[in-house]
Design a protein around this motif. Structure first.
Motif, PDB file in Angstrom:
ATOM      1  N   GLN A  47      63.020 -16.822 -37.554  1.00  0.00           N
ATOM      2  CA  GLN A  47      63.514 -18.198 -37.449  1.00  0.00           C
ATOM      3  C   GLN A  47      64.527 -18.272 -36.301  1.00  0.00           C
ATOM      4  OE1 GLN A  47      62.657 -20.911 -39.329  1.00  0.00           O
ATOM      5  NE2 GLN A  47      64.079 -22.259 -38.305  1.00  0.00           N
ATOM      6  N   TYR A  48      64.237 -19.083 -35.313  1.00  0.00           N
ATOM      7  CA  TYR A  48      65.140 -19.332 -34.191  1.00  0.00           C
ATOM      8  C   TYR A  48      65.856 -18.038 -33.749  1.00  0.00           C
ATOM      9  CZ  TYR A  48      68.901 -21.532 -31.480  1.00  0.00           C
ATOM     10  OH  TYR A  48      69.793 -21.884 -30.479  1.00  0.00           O
ATOM     11  N   PRO A  49      65.086 -17.067 -33.212  1.00  0.00           N
ATOM     12  CA  PRO A  49      65.671 -15.774 -32.861  1.00  0.00           C
ATOM     13  C   PRO A  49      66.801 -15.848 -31.833  1.00  0.00           C
ATOM     14  CG  PRO A  49      63.368 -15.912 -32.158  1.00  0.00           C
ATOM     15  CD  PRO A  49      63.659 -17.137 -32.956  1.00  0.00           C
ATOM     16  N   LYS A  50      66.801 -16.892 -31.019  1.00  0.00           N
ATOM     17  CA  LYS A  50      67.897 -17.054 -30.051  1.00  0.00           C
ATOM     18  C   LYS A  50      69.240 -17.181 -30.767  1.00  0.00           C
ATOM     19  CE  LYS A  50      69.297 -20.019 -26.215  1.00  0.00           C
ATOM     20  NZ  LYS A  50      68.958 -21.225 -25.446  1.00  0.00           N
TER      21      LYS A  50
ATOM     22  N   LEU B 117      69.595 -16.588 -34.474  1.00  0.00           N
ATOM     23  CA  LEU B 117      69.716 -15.677 -35.620  1.00  0.00           C
ATOM     24  C   LEU B 117      69.391 -14.223 -35.282  1.00  0.00           C
ATOM     25  CD1 LEU B 117      68.149 -17.904 -38.440  1.00  0.00           C
ATOM     26  CD2 LEU B 117      70.570 -17.422 -38.015  1.00  0.00           C
ATOM     27  N   GLY B 118      69.029 -13.968 -34.030  1.00  0.00           N
ATOM     28  CA  GLY B 118      68.695 -12.608 -33.625  1.00  0.00           C
ATOM     29  C   GLY B 118      67.284 -12.229 -34.039  1.00  0.00           C
ATOM     30  N   LYS B 119      66.928 -11.011 -33.677  1.00  0.00           N
ATOM     31  CA  LYS B 119      65.590 -10.526 -34.013  1.00  0.00           C
ATOM     32  C   LYS B 119      65.614  -9.862 -35.390  1.00  0.00           C
ATOM     33  CE  LYS B 119      66.005  -6.137 -31.495  1.00  0.00           C
ATOM     34  NZ  LYS B 119      65.733  -5.141 -32.500  1.00  0.00           N
ATOM     35  N   THR B 120      64.461  -9.394 -35.828  1.00  0.00           N
ATOM     36  CA  THR B 120      64.364  -8.669 -37.094  1.00  0.00           C
ATOM     37  C   THR B 120      65.330  -7.480 -37.056  1.00  0.00           C
ATOM     38  OG1 THR B 120      62.053  -9.324 -37.332  1.00  0.00           O
ATOM     39  CG2 THR B 120      62.768  -7.391 -38.590  1.00  0.00           C
ATOM     40  N   VAL B 121      65.990  -7.206 -38.190  1.00  0.00           N
ATOM     41  CA  VAL B 121      66.972  -6.119 -38.226  1.00  0.00           C
ATOM     42  C   VAL B 121      66.349  -4.833 -37.697  1.00  0.00           C
ATOM     43  CG1 VAL B 121      68.382  -7.118 -40.079  1.00  0.00           C
ATOM     44  CG2 VAL B 121      66.514  -5.559 -40.648  1.00  0.00           C
ATOM     45  N   GLU B 122      67.148  -4.075 -36.964  1.00  0.00           N
ATOM     46  CA  GLU B 122      66.643  -2.921 -36.228  1.00  0.00           C
ATOM     47  C   GLU B 122      65.942  -1.893 -37.114  1.00  0.00           C
ATOM     48  OE1 GLU B 122      68.179   0.509 -33.138  1.00  0.00           O
ATOM     49  OE2 GLU B 122      69.455  -1.223 -33.531  1.00  0.00           O
TER      50      GLU B 122
ATOM     51  N   ILE C 110      59.431 -12.554 -43.899  1.00  0.00           N
ATOM     52  CA  ILE C 110      59.989 -13.807 -43.395  1.00  0.00           C
ATOM     53  C   ILE C 110      61.465 -13.652 -43.043  1.00  0.00           C
ATOM     54  CG2 ILE C 110      60.445 -16.231 -43.976  1.00  0.00           C
ATOM     55  CD1 ILE C 110      58.074 -16.019 -45.977  1.00  0.00           C
ATOM     56  N   ASP C 111      61.782 -13.727 -41.776  1.00  0.00           N
ATOM     57  CA  ASP C 111      63.138 -13.957 -41.263  1.00  0.00           C
ATOM     58  C   ASP C 111      64.198 -12.972 -41.755  1.00  0.00           C
ATOM     59  OD1 ASP C 111      61.691 -16.141 -40.357  1.00  0.00           O
ATOM     60  OD2 ASP C 111      62.698 -17.581 -41.638  1.00  0.00           O
ATOM     61  N   ILE C 112      63.912 -11.692 -41.693  1.00  0.00           N
ATOM     62  CA  ILE C 112      64.933 -10.687 -42.042  1.00  0.00           C
ATOM     63  C   ILE C 112      65.624 -10.314 -40.724  1.00  0.00           C
ATOM     64  CG2 ILE C 112      65.380  -8.435 -43.063  1.00  0.00           C
ATOM     65  CD1 ILE C 112      63.099  -8.892 -44.917  1.00  0.00           C
ATOM     66  N   GLN C 113      66.566 -11.164 -40.345  1.00  0.00           N
ATOM     67  CA  GLN C 113      67.128 -11.130 -38.994  1.00  0.00           C
ATOM     68  C   GLN C 113      68.593 -10.689 -38.957  1.00  0.00           C
ATOM     69  OE1 GLN C 113      64.765 -15.028 -38.637  1.00  0.00           O
ATOM     70  NE2 GLN C 113      65.641 -14.715 -36.589  1.00  0.00           N
ATOM     71  N   GLU C 114      68.969 -10.174 -37.778  1.00  0.00           N
ATOM     72  CA  GLU C 114      70.280  -9.555 -37.561  1.00  0.00           C
ATOM     73  C   GLU C 114      71.464 -10.412 -38.002  1.00  0.00           C
ATOM     74  OE1 GLU C 114      69.182  -7.170 -33.452  1.00  0.00           O
ATOM     75  OE2 GLU C 114      69.647  -9.311 -33.363  1.00  0.00           O
ATOM     76  N   LYS C 115      71.481 -11.664 -37.632  1.00  0.00           N
ATOM     77  CA  LYS C 115      72.649 -12.499 -37.919  1.00  0.00           C
ATOM     78  C   LYS C 115      72.584 -13.159 -39.291  1.00  0.00           C
ATOM     79  CE  LYS C 115      73.726 -13.238 -33.101  1.00  0.00           C
ATOM     80  NZ  LYS C 115      73.776 -14.170 -31.990  1.00  0.00           N
TER      81      LYS C 115
ATOM     82  N   MET D 134      60.590 -22.411 -35.467  1.00  0.00           N
ATOM     83  CA  MET D 134      61.730 -23.318 -35.581  1.00  0.00           C
ATOM     84  C   MET D 134      61.660 -24.095 -36.888  1.00  0.00           C
ATOM     85  SD  MET D 134      63.731 -22.990 -32.960  1.00  0.00           S
ATOM     86  CE  MET D 134      64.672 -24.489 -32.852  1.00  0.00           C
ATOM     87  N   VAL D 135      60.483 -24.147 -37.512  1.00  0.00           N
ATOM     88  CA  VAL D 135      60.313 -24.820 -38.800  1.00  0.00           C
ATOM     89  C   VAL D 135      60.642 -23.821 -39.903  1.00  0.00           C
ATOM     90  CG1 VAL D 135      58.613 -26.465 -37.938  1.00  0.00           C
ATOM     91  CG2 VAL D 135      57.844 -24.278 -38.850  1.00  0.00           C
ATOM     92  N   PHE D 136      60.964 -24.315 -41.085  1.00  0.00           N
ATOM     93  CA  PHE D 136      61.353 -23.419 -42.164  1.00  0.00           C
ATOM     94  C   PHE D 136      60.160 -22.687 -42.766  1.00  0.00           C
ATOM     95  CE2 PHE D 136      64.860 -26.627 -42.290  1.00  0.00           C
ATOM     96  CZ  PHE D 136      65.803 -25.805 -41.690  1.00  0.00           C
TER      97      PHE D 136
END
Length: 182
Positions: A55-58, A60-65, A16-21, A80-82
């Protein structure tokens, strides 16, 4: 005791949502990313389906590289939902016909918590890898782990999950996966 047993043919890994930002702000973020890498490799070696939400990749970015490059066979969902339990994700999980969901991700007290709650409501057995989930603050993390335990999730860790899925030493999978843990 079946609630506490993991078998590869019954399991799904939901990241779940391990994103770049988001991850730079997460307490112990690098360790969480590392443990997710171990669980991804374990799932791939054991043919365990992997689902990933962003979650909202626009924003928070995509999953960490370093994880994203290992997720070529994963099914990804933007949200977009939690809670990760959108109709689309739940339909996909139901189509796999497995009842045990291993959960990792961020943030423990928001998206992970709400997903765990929703999966438990749907009758799934939920295993939270406490060393592969995180929040920005230790207080929010601790609260989330306590709430998820009270709700009935199995609170576990990366190594326990790996060894429970393996069941025995001496196999080619064991030799491969032990290189990741050492």
């Amino acid at each position: 005791m079946e609630k506490y047993c993991l078998h590869r043919e019954e399991a799904i890994l939901l990241i779940i949502d391990i994103q770049e930002k988001l991850m730079p702000a997460i307490n112990k973020g690098e360790k969480i990313i590392s443990n997710n890498g171990i669980l991804i490799e374990t799932a791939k070696n054991m043919d365990i389906p992997i689902l990933v939400t962003e979650q909202y990749p626009k924003g928070l970015g995509k999953t960490v590289e370093e994880l994203d490059e290992k997720l070529e066979s994963a099914v990804k969902f933007s949200k977009m939902v939690f809670s990760s339990c959108s109709n689309e994700v739940l339909d996909h999980i139901q189509s796999i016909k497995r009842k045990k969901v291993i959960i990792t991700g961020a943030e423990a007290h928001v998206c992970v918590f709400q997903t765990v709650r929703d999966l438990l409501k749907q009758g799934y057995y939920v295993f939270v890898a406490e060393d592969a989930v995180g929040s920005r603050t230790r207080e929010n993390y601790d609260n989330a782990i306590a709430l998820m335990r009270e709700m009935g999730a199995v609170i576990t860790n990366t190594e326990t999950i790996v060894f429970d899925l393996l069941k025995e030493s001496g196999t080619p999978e064991f030799k491969t996966l032990m290189k990741l843990i050492k």
